[in-house]
Write a protein that holds these residues in place. Structure first.
Motif: not given
Length: 217
Positions: A184-188, A205-215
């Motif tokens: 998640s690169k530090g996502a909360t 602030t969006q960091i990354t998306q993995i599958g269906k989730h934006i972190f």
């Protein structure tokens, strides 16, 4: 913590594919020095916590043998402690500061399963990482249970999916997150852009998306 966990046996799959069975141990931290030759009690707890960090990969059997001593030595070296292979107050204190109880592992695995079932494995680890990032953040409670059950924090609590039995990948994902892998690169925060209805979550602030989730942060 899980008030009705009783004598739950928790099956965890390690990264090397070994399945171990961990008996619930309610020992208090830092109360006893354990070393080669000791059995059960705190040894179960010690092995479980060393396993979380990747230092102990043998069967959790409650017997303080050479493999347990080797794991303690590795842990002590990494953390700049006295290297003697004996788990005393300082070693236990450091281990407790970097690991979680079996009840906390169970709760996190249930949340990962409820929130990320069907997501790629990397996405499961990312959800586990968000939980840990919240525990570490001053903006959230500092206990796992309080983070998981904070009002409106996780959909799986509201819709009951938290109560489902976790699969092996959910436990593995929690262990990987504890060992430091954070996709998640530090996502909360995280959310599904296809179902999110909150304008507020889109402001993060969006960091990354993995599958269906934006972190996000």
């Amino acid at each position: 913590m899980f008030k009705n966990i009783g004598k739950l046996l928790l099956a965890v799959t390690l990264t090397i594919g070994t399945v171990v069975t961990i008996p619930t141990e309610q020992a208090s931290a830092h109360t006893k020095t354990v070393q080669v030759g000791d059995k059960y009690g705190q040894v179960w707890n010690l092995q479980h916590r060393l396993q979380q960090l990747g230092f102990y990969e043998a069967k959790i059997d409650g017997v303080y043998g050479q493999q347990t001593k080797n794991a303690v030595v590795q842990f002590q070296r990494k953390h700049g402690l006295k290297v003697d292979g004996i788990a005393g107050h300082q070693t236990f204190s450091t281990i407790y500061n970097t690991t979680f109880s079996e009840e906390e592992i169970q709760m996190m695995a249930q949340m990962v399963h409820g929130e990320a079932r069907g997501e790629p494995y990397k996405g499961k680890v990312a959800v586990a990482s968000v939980i840990l990032n919240r525990v570490d953040s001053s903006k959230f409670p500092n206990e796992v249970e309080d983070v998981l059950f904070e009002s409106l924090a996780f959909t799986a609590v509201a819709d009951g999916q938290y109560n489902m039995s976790p699969d092996k990948d959910a436990y593995r994902a929690v262990y990987h997150a504890i060992q430091g892998w954070d996709p998640s690169k530090g996502a909360t925060f995280y959310f599904n852009p296809n179902t999110a209805t909150s304008d507020w979550i889109w402001s993060r602030t969006q960091i990354t998306q993995i599958g269906k989730h934006i972190f996000a942060k």
